[in-house]
Design an enzyme around this catalytic site. Structure first.
Site, PDB file in Angstrom:
ATOM      1  N   ALA A  11     -75.632 -71.925  52.524  1.00  0.00           N
ATOM      2  CA  ALA A  11     -77.000 -72.377  52.271  1.00  0.00           C
ATOM      3  C   ALA A  11     -77.318 -72.121  50.807  1.00  0.00           C
ATOM      4  CB  ALA A  11     -77.995 -71.634  53.163  1.00  0.00           C
ATOM      5  N   ALA A  12     -78.195 -72.942  50.258  1.00  0.00           N
ATOM      6  CA  ALA A  12     -78.573 -72.771  48.855  1.00  0.00           C
ATOM      7  C   ALA A  12     -80.000 -73.234  48.652  1.00  0.00           C
ATOM      8  CB  ALA A  12     -77.635 -73.561  47.942  1.00  0.00           C
ATOM      9  N   ALA A  13     -80.715 -72.558  47.754  1.00  0.00           N
ATOM     10  CA  ALA A  13     -82.095 -72.921  47.425  1.00  0.00           C
ATOM     11  C   ALA A  13     -82.313 -72.712  45.936  1.00  0.00           C
ATOM     12  CB  ALA A  13     -83.064 -72.097  48.260  1.00  0.00           C
ATOM     13  N   SER A  14     -83.569 -72.679  45.520  1.00  0.00           N
ATOM     14  CA  SER A  14     -83.873 -72.638  44.081  1.00  0.00           C
ATOM     15  C   SER A  14     -83.640 -71.273  43.460  1.00  0.00           C
ATOM     16  CB  SER A  14     -85.327 -73.062  43.856  1.00  0.00           C
ATOM     17  OG  SER A  14     -86.191 -72.241  44.617  1.00  0.00           O
ATOM     18  N   GLY A  16     -81.525 -68.632  45.020  1.00  0.00           N
ATOM     19  CA  GLY A  16     -80.212 -68.056  45.289  1.00  0.00           C
ATOM     20  C   GLY A  16     -79.454 -68.860  46.316  1.00  0.00           C
ATOM     21  N   GLN A  17     -78.264 -68.381  46.679  1.00  0.00           N
ATOM     22  CA  GLN A  17     -77.464 -69.051  47.691  1.00  0.00           C
ATOM     23  C   GLN A  17     -76.860 -68.007  48.627  1.00  0.00           C
ATOM     24  OE1 GLN A  17     -75.032 -71.199  44.912  1.00  0.00           O
ATOM     25  NE2 GLN A  17     -73.269 -69.819  45.209  1.00  0.00           N
ATOM     26  N   ASP A 162     -93.974 -69.211  54.367  1.00  0.00           N
ATOM     27  CA  ASP A 162     -93.221 -70.416  54.006  1.00  0.00           C
ATOM     28  C   ASP A 162     -92.667 -71.073  55.265  1.00  0.00           C
ATOM     29  OD1 ASP A 162     -91.715 -72.421  52.944  1.00  0.00           O
ATOM     30  OD2 ASP A 162     -90.295 -71.134  51.898  1.00  0.00           O
TER      31      ASP A 162
END
Length: 314
Positions: A11-14, A16-17, A162
């Site tokens: 998984a990855a986001a703005s 971290g991953q 969130d």
């Protein structure tokens, strides 16, 4: 120490991953690694976003976005503190320890730092993919997540704010919902919690006078808000609660509630309505409500919201 470490992120986001790894002691972990330099770039990034928004002319003339940008900047800094997130992860694990329908990954403190968060690996299908499940299953998932939101607000006083769909997984074999990512968790102001309790009481009883009083207390309208705008806002809220207090479940597959509110909101904006400055807790609560309702719509679920709400009101 590692038996295996998958260098390809799961998984990855703005910020971290996440990587899956197995320790030699047998633990199966999901390890969230923060991108280098992210925390140091937040202030300049937020300032740049603010500049772009002001240049776009999208905001009403005279609207002061600075307080919201400052709150956003502070929240982003909080989300880069993985020690804080680890504590919130543990907190929610304890709060939901007697509710087997939810699974919260366990924190592995010995492998966590301020920018590395090690958790027990949990698996499941993306929550939005449960659209393939039966109506009964989809109704139960949406009901459980809406009730969790009400508990966060009225019982815990702490909310994961969130509602991104990626923060939920579903495990069909055990019929459990996996709750992920507690970086945006926030302790709610007790005053605002009490105000929302009064808002729901006034709305569900269709008490217009009480509704006008409490939305003024919360900050949806100000003393200098035009009477016509006040009436429009009150009517928007009455539309929402009118749907909620039906004797039958809300069918999120057929309701046009979101479209009604959108049309009313656009009409307000076109008529020159200037929103008052709202507390950040209020904005985050509205984001969470909108997110769980959007998920219920995606799942085409049917939920008896009034029945749920009454459980948490005096």
């Amino acid at each position: 120490h590692f038996q295996k470490f998958d260098v390809h992120p799961i998984a990855a986001a703005s910020i971290g991953q996440v990587h899956r790894a197995q320790l030699k002691d047998g633990r199966d972990l999901a390890i969230k690694v923060q991108y280098p330099g992210v925390a140091n770039s937040i202030d300049s990034d937020v300032a740049n976003v603010g500049g772009l928004i002001r240049m776009s002319s999208l905001l009403p003339k005279g609207f002061d976005i600075a307080p919201y940008l400052e709150e956003g900047r502070k929240q982003l800094h909080e989300e880069t503190d993985y020690v804080r997130e680890g504590a919130r992860l543990t907190q929610f694990g304890e709060l939901l320890s007697t509710e087997p329908q939810f699974v919260v990954p366990a924190l592995h403190k010995d492998w966590s730092t301020s920018n590395i968060l090690a958790m027990t690996y949990v698996a499941g299908m993306p929550i939005e993919d449960t659209i393939i499940e039966t109506q009964q299953v989809r109704d139960r998932i949406a009901t459980q997540l809406i009730e969790l939101t009400l508990k966060e607000l009225f019982v815990f006083g702490v909310m994961q704010t969130d509602p991104n769909f990626a923060n939920y997984l579903y495990k069909p074999e055990t019929q459990q919902i996996m709750l992920l990512d507690f970086g945006a968790t926030r302790t709610l102001d007790p005053v605002i919690v009490d105000q929302y309790r009064k808002l729901m009481q006034a709305g569900l009883s269709d008490n217009t006078a009480a509704l006008k009083q409490i939305i003024g207390d919360i900050g949806f309208i100000a003393q200098d808000t035009k009477d016509s705008h006040q009436m429009q806002i009150i009517e928007m809220i009455r539309i929402v609660f009118g749907a909620l207090r039906q004797d039958q479940p809300i069918d999120f597959a057929t309701t046009n509630l979101a479209q009604q509110i959108q049309r009313s909101g656009l009409a307000l904006a076109e008529d020159g309505f200037m929103p008052p400055l709202l507390p950040i807790d209020v904005l985050l609560l509205q984001r969470k409500f909108a997110g769980v309702f959007l998920l219920a719509a995606r799942l085409k679920a049917k939920v008896e919201i009034a029945t749920l709400a009454q459980k948490y009101l005096p």
